[in-house]
Design an enzyme around this catalytic site. Structure first.
Site, PDB file in Angstrom:
ATOM      1  N   HIS A  17     -29.906 -66.356  65.958  1.00  0.00           N
ATOM      2  CA  HIS A  17     -29.505 -65.034  65.614  1.00  0.00           C
ATOM      3  C   HIS A  17     -28.314 -65.232  64.254  1.00  0.00           C
ATOM      4  O   HIS A  17     -28.460 -64.198  63.467  1.00  0.00           O
ATOM      5  CB  HIS A  17     -28.895 -64.341  66.674  1.00  0.00           C
ATOM      6  CG  HIS A  17     -29.992 -63.873  68.023  1.00  0.00           C
ATOM      7  ND1 HIS A  17     -29.435 -64.274  69.307  1.00  0.00           N
ATOM      8  CD2 HIS A  17     -31.182 -63.549  67.994  1.00  0.00           C
ATOM      9  CE1 HIS A  17     -30.447 -64.015  70.021  1.00  0.00           C
ATOM     10  NE2 HIS A  17     -31.416 -63.448  69.238  1.00  0.00           N
ATOM     11  N   LYS A  41     -35.659 -56.583  80.199  1.00  0.00           N
ATOM     12  CA  LYS A  41     -35.414 -58.058  80.569  1.00  0.00           C
ATOM     13  C   LYS A  41     -34.428 -58.330  81.696  1.00  0.00           C
ATOM     14  O   LYS A  41     -33.516 -57.475  81.866  1.00  0.00           O
ATOM     15  CB  LYS A  41     -34.664 -58.646  79.106  1.00  0.00           C
ATOM     16  CG  LYS A  41     -35.921 -58.880  78.267  1.00  0.00           C
ATOM     17  CD  LYS A  41     -35.249 -59.682  77.040  1.00  0.00           C
ATOM     18  CE  LYS A  41     -36.538 -59.452  76.081  1.00  0.00           C
ATOM     19  NZ  LYS A  41     -36.007 -60.460  74.892  1.00  0.00           N
ATOM     20  N   ARG A  90     -40.141 -66.474  64.123  1.00  0.00           N
ATOM     21  CA  ARG A  90     -39.786 -67.826  64.285  1.00  0.00           C
ATOM     22  C   ARG A  90     -41.208 -68.929  64.110  1.00  0.00           C
ATOM     23  O   ARG A  90     -41.011 -69.938  63.607  1.00  0.00           O
ATOM     24  CB  ARG A  90     -39.212 -68.042  65.372  1.00  0.00           C
ATOM     25  CG  ARG A  90     -37.731 -67.560  65.621  1.00  0.00           C
ATOM     26  CD  ARG A  90     -37.082 -67.496  67.144  1.00  0.00           C
ATOM     27  NE  ARG A  90     -38.276 -66.731  67.682  1.00  0.00           N
ATOM     28  CZ  ARG A  90     -38.117 -66.449  68.991  1.00  0.00           C
ATOM     29  NH1 ARG A  90     -37.394 -67.079  69.880  1.00  0.00           N
ATOM     30  NH2 ARG A  90     -39.052 -65.650  69.785  1.00  0.00           N
ATOM     31  N   SER A 128     -32.896 -66.750  73.563  1.00  0.00           N
ATOM     32  CA  SER A 128     -31.827 -66.593  74.599  1.00  0.00           C
ATOM     33  C   SER A 128     -32.347 -66.931  75.907  1.00  0.00           C
ATOM     34  O   SER A 128     -31.120 -67.668  76.735  1.00  0.00           O
ATOM     35  CB  SER A 128     -31.570 -65.114  74.319  1.00  0.00           C
ATOM     36  OG  SER A 128     -30.987 -64.841  73.158  1.00  0.00           O
TER      37      SER A 128
HETATM   38  N1  COA Z   1     -33.241 -66.922  66.849  1.00  0.00           N
HETATM   39  C1  COA Z   1     -33.130 -67.047  67.892  1.00  0.00           C
HETATM   40  N2  COA Z   1     -33.735 -66.223  68.970  1.00  0.00           N
HETATM   41  C2  COA Z   1     -34.512 -65.320  68.456  1.00  0.00           C
HETATM   42  C3  COA Z   1     -34.676 -65.081  67.053  1.00  0.00           C
HETATM   43  C4  COA Z   1     -33.852 -66.085  66.426  1.00  0.00           C
HETATM   44  N3  COA Z   1     -34.005 -65.842  64.799  1.00  0.00           N
HETATM   45  N4  COA Z   1     -35.442 -64.208  66.838  1.00  0.00           N
HETATM   46  C5  COA Z   1     -35.910 -63.730  67.930  1.00  0.00           C
HETATM   47  N5  COA Z   1     -35.337 -64.496  68.906  1.00  0.00           N
HETATM   48  C6  COA Z   1     -35.372 -64.423  70.176  1.00  0.00           C
HETATM   49  C7  COA Z   1     -34.691 -63.394  71.159  1.00  0.00           C
HETATM   50  O1  COA Z   1     -33.291 -64.130  71.576  1.00  0.00           O
HETATM   51  C8  COA Z   1     -35.506 -63.146  72.320  1.00  0.00           C
HETATM   52  O2  COA Z   1     -35.291 -63.729  73.224  1.00  0.00           O
HETATM   53  P1  COA Z   1     -35.537 -63.684  74.849  1.00  0.00           P
HETATM   54  O3  COA Z   1     -36.842 -63.169  75.279  1.00  0.00           O
HETATM   55  O4  COA Z   1     -35.405 -65.047  75.325  1.00  0.00           O
HETATM   56  O5  COA Z   1     -34.254 -62.588  75.279  1.00  0.00           O
HETATM   57  C9  COA Z   1     -36.790 -63.087  71.710  1.00  0.00           C
HETATM   58  O6  COA Z   1     -36.669 -64.092  70.839  1.00  0.00           O
HETATM   59  C10 COA Z   1     -37.206 -61.677  71.083  1.00  0.00           C
HETATM   60  O7  COA Z   1     -37.412 -60.965  71.981  1.00  0.00           O
HETATM   61  P2  COA Z   1     -37.739 -59.375  71.745  1.00  0.00           P
HETATM   62  O8  COA Z   1     -37.885 -58.805  72.979  1.00  0.00           O
HETATM   63  O9  COA Z   1     -38.513 -59.549  70.703  1.00  0.00           O
HETATM   64  O10 COA Z   1     -36.334 -58.879  71.103  1.00  0.00           O
HETATM   65  P3  COA Z   1     -34.966 -58.650  71.471  1.00  0.00           P
HETATM   66  O11 COA Z   1     -34.779 -58.774  72.844  1.00  0.00           O
HETATM   67  O12 COA Z   1     -34.343 -59.427  70.270  1.00  0.00           O
HETATM   68  O13 COA Z   1     -35.186 -57.210  71.040  1.00  0.00           O
HETATM   69  C11 COA Z   1     -35.557 -54.696  70.633  1.00  0.00           C
HETATM   70  C12 COA Z   1     -36.005 -56.141  71.370  1.00  0.00           C
HETATM   71  C13 COA Z   1     -34.203 -54.383  71.541  1.00  0.00           C
HETATM   72  C14 COA Z   1     -35.580 -54.864  69.386  1.00  0.00           C
HETATM   73  C15 COA Z   1     -36.744 -53.870  71.206  1.00  0.00           C
HETATM   74  O14 COA Z   1     -37.157 -53.950  72.510  1.00  0.00           O
HETATM   75  C16 COA Z   1     -36.402 -52.201  70.790  1.00  0.00           C
HETATM   76  O15 COA Z   1     -36.442 -51.736  69.584  1.00  0.00           O
HETATM   77  N6  COA Z   1     -36.043 -51.517  71.916  1.00  0.00           N
HETATM   78  C17 COA Z   1     -35.809 -50.157  71.521  1.00  0.00           C
HETATM   79  C18 COA Z   1     -36.704 -49.357  72.112  1.00  0.00           C
HETATM   80  C19 COA Z   1     -37.965 -48.946  71.156  1.00  0.00           C
HETATM   81  O16 COA Z   1     -37.536 -48.457  70.178  1.00  0.00           O
HETATM   82  N7  COA Z   1     -39.043 -49.316  71.536  1.00  0.00           N
HETATM   83  C20 COA Z   1     -39.989 -49.055  70.488  1.00  0.00           C
HETATM   84  C21 COA Z   1     -40.165 -50.153  69.480  1.00  0.00           C
HETATM   85  S1  COA Z   1     -41.793 -50.663  69.338  1.00  0.00           S
END
Ligand code: COA
Length: 174
Positions: A17, A41, A90, A128
């Site tokens: 991140h 989650k 990624r 994560s």
């Molecule tokens: N380095 C390390 N880890 C990374 C990464 C990077 N560059 N890019 C992504 N990841 C990981 C994240 O840590 C996460 O890991 P985890 O599943 O083990 O926690 C995973 O990849 C991505 O998970 P994801 O669920 O796609 O994203 P997020 O948890 O980072 O965030 C939100 C998701 C909050 C952005 C999304 O749920 C959201 O927008 N929520 C608001 C509600 C909304 O608007 N919904 C409609 C949208 S369609």
């Protein structure tokens, strides 16, 4: 002012991140790291704990601000005056999900663009949940997180062990 949002759950923040933020920050005047308060989650860290670790990671980057948000990401972006959302892709496997999310967000808010960036190769497989899993099994995660996050993970694991090991009183008082 060009403002962007880098959203996520950050449970906890990883070096992957941080790498993304360092790539995105020079592309805008202000980068807001948006920490999602509620998530489907099964998180280890409270929103306040996640924010504290994220803030610590970026304390030396003056153009980076950390905020929590609830509700739709695009509403948060608009409230912040952000013109675009930054997401990291990624691996190819991320792409379909990310594309879907970006297209839905575009339907919800046509004036908010999504920008995809690629993390450094060494973080291409970091997430994560993998970090939590390795840490829970006593693996060394120091190469994936900041020292403060590493310490927070150790404390969380210790607290989880203590909760698990505390004998519960039976109804008979035993
Ligand atoms: N380095 C390390 N880890 C990374 C990464 C990077 N560059 N890019 C992504 N990841 C990981 C994240 O840590 C996460 O890991 P985890 O599943 O083990 O926690 C995973 O990849 C991505 O998970 P994801 O669920 O796609 O994203 P997020 O948890 O980072 O965030 C939100 C998701 C909050 C952005 C999304 O749920 C959201 O927008 N929520 C608001 C509600 C909304 O608007 N919904 C409609 C949208 S369609």
């Amino acid at each position: 002012m060009r403002c962007a949002i880098y959203p996520g759950t950050f449970d906890p923040i990883t070096l992957g991140h941080i790498d993304m933020v360092k790539r995105a920050a020079p592309l805008c005047d202000k980068l807001i790291v948006g920490v999602a308060r509620s998530t489907p989650k099964n998180v280890w860290f409270s929103p306040e704990e996640r924010v504290e670790l994220v803030r610590d990671a970026f304390r030396e980057l003056s153009s980076v601000e950390v905020k929590t948000f609830e509700g739709l990401l695009v509403d948060f972006a608009k409230a912040c005056g952000a013109g675009f959302i930054v997401r990291g892709v990624r691996a190819f496997s991320d792409f379909e999900y990310e594309l879907q999310m970006a297209l839905i967000n575009r339907k919800l808010a046509p004036d908010v663009e999504t920008l995809f960036l690629m993390p450094a190769e060494e973080y291409g497989y970091v997430s994560s949940s993998r970090v939590r899993e390795i840490a829970a099994l006593n693996g060394d995660v120091r190469r994936y997180v900041t020292p403060k996050t590493y310490q927070a993970l150790l404390e969380k694991i210790q607290a989880r062990h203590e909760t698990r090991d505390t004998p519960r009183r039976s109804a008979a008082g035993g």
